[in-house]
Design a protein around this motif. Structure first.
Motif, PDB file in Angstrom:
ATOM      1  N   ASP A  77       0.840  -1.187   0.000  1.00 48.25           N
ATOM      2  CA  ASP A  77       0.000   0.000   0.000  1.00 48.25           C
ATOM      3  C   ASP A  77       0.875   1.238   0.000  1.00 48.25           C
ATOM      4  O   ASP A  77       2.031   1.199   0.460  1.00 48.25           O
ATOM      5  N   ARG A  78       0.363   2.316  -0.496  1.00 53.35           N
ATOM      6  CA  ARG A  78       1.191   3.505  -0.749  1.00 53.35           C
ATOM      7  C   ARG A  78       1.865   4.085   0.485  1.00 53.35           C
ATOM      8  O   ARG A  78       2.927   4.663   0.372  1.00 53.35           O
ATOM      9  N   PHE A  79       1.265   3.934   1.668  1.00 58.18           N
ATOM     10  CA  PHE A  79       1.870   4.499   2.872  1.00 58.18           C
ATOM     11  C   PHE A  79       2.440   3.437   3.807  1.00 58.18           C
ATOM     12  O   PHE A  79       2.787   3.738   4.948  1.00 58.18           O
ATOM     13  N   ALA A  80       2.544   2.208   3.332  1.00 56.22           N
ATOM     14  CA  ALA A  80       3.144   1.151   4.160  1.00 56.22           C
ATOM     15  C   ALA A  80       4.617   1.478   4.369  1.00 56.22           C
ATOM     16  O   ALA A  80       5.279   2.032   3.484  1.00 56.22           O
ATOM     17  N   GLY A  81       5.128   1.159   5.528  1.00 54.36           N
ATOM     18  CA  GLY A  81       6.529   1.451   5.841  1.00 54.36           C
ATOM     19  C   GLY A  81       7.492   0.749   4.894  1.00 54.36           C
ATOM     20  O   GLY A  81       7.176  -0.298   4.323  1.00 54.36           O
ATOM     21  N   LEU A  82       8.651   1.323   4.728  1.00 57.84           N
ATOM     22  CA  LEU A  82       9.638   0.766   3.799  1.00 57.84           C
ATOM     23  C   LEU A  82      10.014  -0.680   4.109  1.00 57.84           C
ATOM     24  O   LEU A  82      10.153  -1.485   3.194  1.00 57.84           O
ATOM     25  N   PRO A  83      10.183  -1.071   5.380  1.00 60.12           N
ATOM     26  CA  PRO A  83      10.557  -2.468   5.645  1.00 60.12           C
ATOM     27  C   PRO A  83       9.399  -3.460   5.497  1.00 60.12           C
ATOM     28  O   PRO A  83       9.612  -4.661   5.562  1.00 60.12           O
ATOM     29  N   SER A  84       8.184  -2.959   5.293  1.00 58.67           N
ATOM     30  CA  SER A  84       7.024  -3.860   5.311  1.00 58.67           C
ATOM     31  C   SER A  84       7.069  -4.920   4.205  1.00 58.67           C
ATOM     32  O   SER A  84       6.686  -6.068   4.444  1.00 58.67           O
ATOM     33  N   ALA A  85       7.532  -4.576   3.027  1.00 58.85           N
ATOM     34  CA  ALA A  85       7.575  -5.565   1.934  1.00 58.85           C
ATOM     35  C   ALA A  85       8.571  -6.684   2.243  1.00 58.85           C
ATOM     36  O   ALA A  85       8.266  -7.867   2.058  1.00 58.85           O
ATOM     37  N   THR A  86       9.738  -6.304   2.719  1.00 54.21           N
ATOM     38  CA  THR A  86      10.752  -7.311   3.072  1.00 54.21           C
ATOM     39  C   THR A  86      10.282  -8.172   4.233  1.00 54.21           C
ATOM     40  O   THR A  86      10.449  -9.398   4.225  1.00 54.21           O
ATOM     41  N   THR A  87       9.657  -7.548   5.221  1.00 55.94           N
ATOM     42  CA  THR A  87       9.178  -8.292   6.385  1.00 55.94           C
ATOM     43  C   THR A  87       8.035  -9.225   6.005  1.00 55.94           C
ATOM     44  O   THR A  87       7.984 -10.369   6.473  1.00 55.94           O
ATOM     45  N   ALA A  88       7.125  -8.763   5.150  1.00 57.69           N
ATOM     46  CA  ALA A  88       6.026  -9.622   4.692  1.00 57.69           C
ATOM     47  C   ALA A  88       6.585 -10.837   3.957  1.00 57.69           C
ATOM     48  O   ALA A  88       6.100 -11.969   4.125  1.00 57.69           O
ATOM     49  N   SER A  89       7.600 -10.623   3.151  1.00 57.27           N
ATOM     50  CA  SER A  89       8.240 -11.727   2.438  1.00 57.27           C
ATOM     51  C   SER A  89       8.863 -12.721   3.419  1.00 57.27           C
ATOM     52  O   SER A  89       8.722 -13.938   3.271  1.00 57.27           O
ATOM     53  N   SER A  90       9.534 -12.200   4.432  1.00 60.46           N
ATOM     54  CA  SER A  90      10.152 -13.071   5.441  1.00 60.46           C
ATOM     55  C   SER A  90       9.104 -13.831   6.243  1.00 60.46           C
ATOM     56  O   SER A  90       9.305 -14.988   6.618  1.00 60.46           O
ATOM     57  N   LYS A  91       7.972 -13.199   6.503  1.00 60.31           N
ATOM     58  CA  LYS A  91       6.895 -13.887   7.218  1.00 60.31           C
ATOM     59  C   LYS A  91       6.347 -15.048   6.390  1.00 60.31           C
ATOM     60  O   LYS A  91       6.131 -16.148   6.909  1.00 60.31           O
TER      61      LYS A  91
END
Length: 171
Positions: A77-91
């Motif tokens: 999402d446009r305002f999701a924090g920068l680490p959120s994509a990497t963290t979601a992938s790791s999850k």
């Protein structure tokens, strides 16, 4: 004919054909058949998870992986924090690797049922928000959500994503 046995043309054909029709057991074990979440279903899971988070006023990233850990979809999402994509992938990777939710994985480390060193492996996170995608008694992929304040909210969004396609996963 010097002691040679002559085989009729029909008998030779039947003998030769049987070599091609009968597969030895070893040949069957040489190949495996598996099921994995398709890219289209992965996209629907990601969209439904993102939609649920948006309805709750949350800005997150969602990653859906196939059964081998290859990412099929990443929505941020446009305002999701920068680490959120990497963290979601790791999850998603953690849920897939340990064949359980990341909340269960984190609890296993917290209660010392699992070695704390597992949480320090590359691409592994001990935080709620990653769920395996199960179908037909096996794991066919995983979804990871990150960015909400609290893993329970990430979990709820991931579960909503899977629930949106559940009728097409159960067979």
């Amino acid at each position: 004919m010097c002691g040679r046995k002559v085989i009729s043309g029909r008998a030779a054909f039947v003998a030769l054909a049987s070599l091609f029709l009968v597969r030895p057991a070893a040949a069957e074990e040489a190949l495996v058949t598996y099921k994995s979440v398709s890219p289209d279903i992965a996209f629907e899971i990601a969209q439904a998870a993102l939609k649920r988070c948006r309805e709750d006023g949350l800005q997150v990233a969602v990653v859906v992986m196939d059964r081998f850990g290859a990412p099929l979809v990443l929505l941020r999402d446009r305002f999701a924090g920068l680490p959120s994509a990497t963290t979601a992938s790791s999850k998603a990777y953690t849920a897939l690797s340990f064949r359980s939710t990341t909340a269960e994985f984190a609890k296993g480390i917290e209660t010392k049922r699992l070695d704390a060193g597992l949480g320090r492996l590359p691409n592994v996170v001990a935080m709620a928000g990653g769920l395996p995608i199960e179908a037909g008694g096996g794991i066919v992929g995983a979804v990871g959500v990150s960015g909400a304040p609290g893993g329970d909210k990430d979990d709820a969004c991931a579960a909503a994503g899977i629930e949106a396609v559940r009728d097409r996963l159960d067979f």
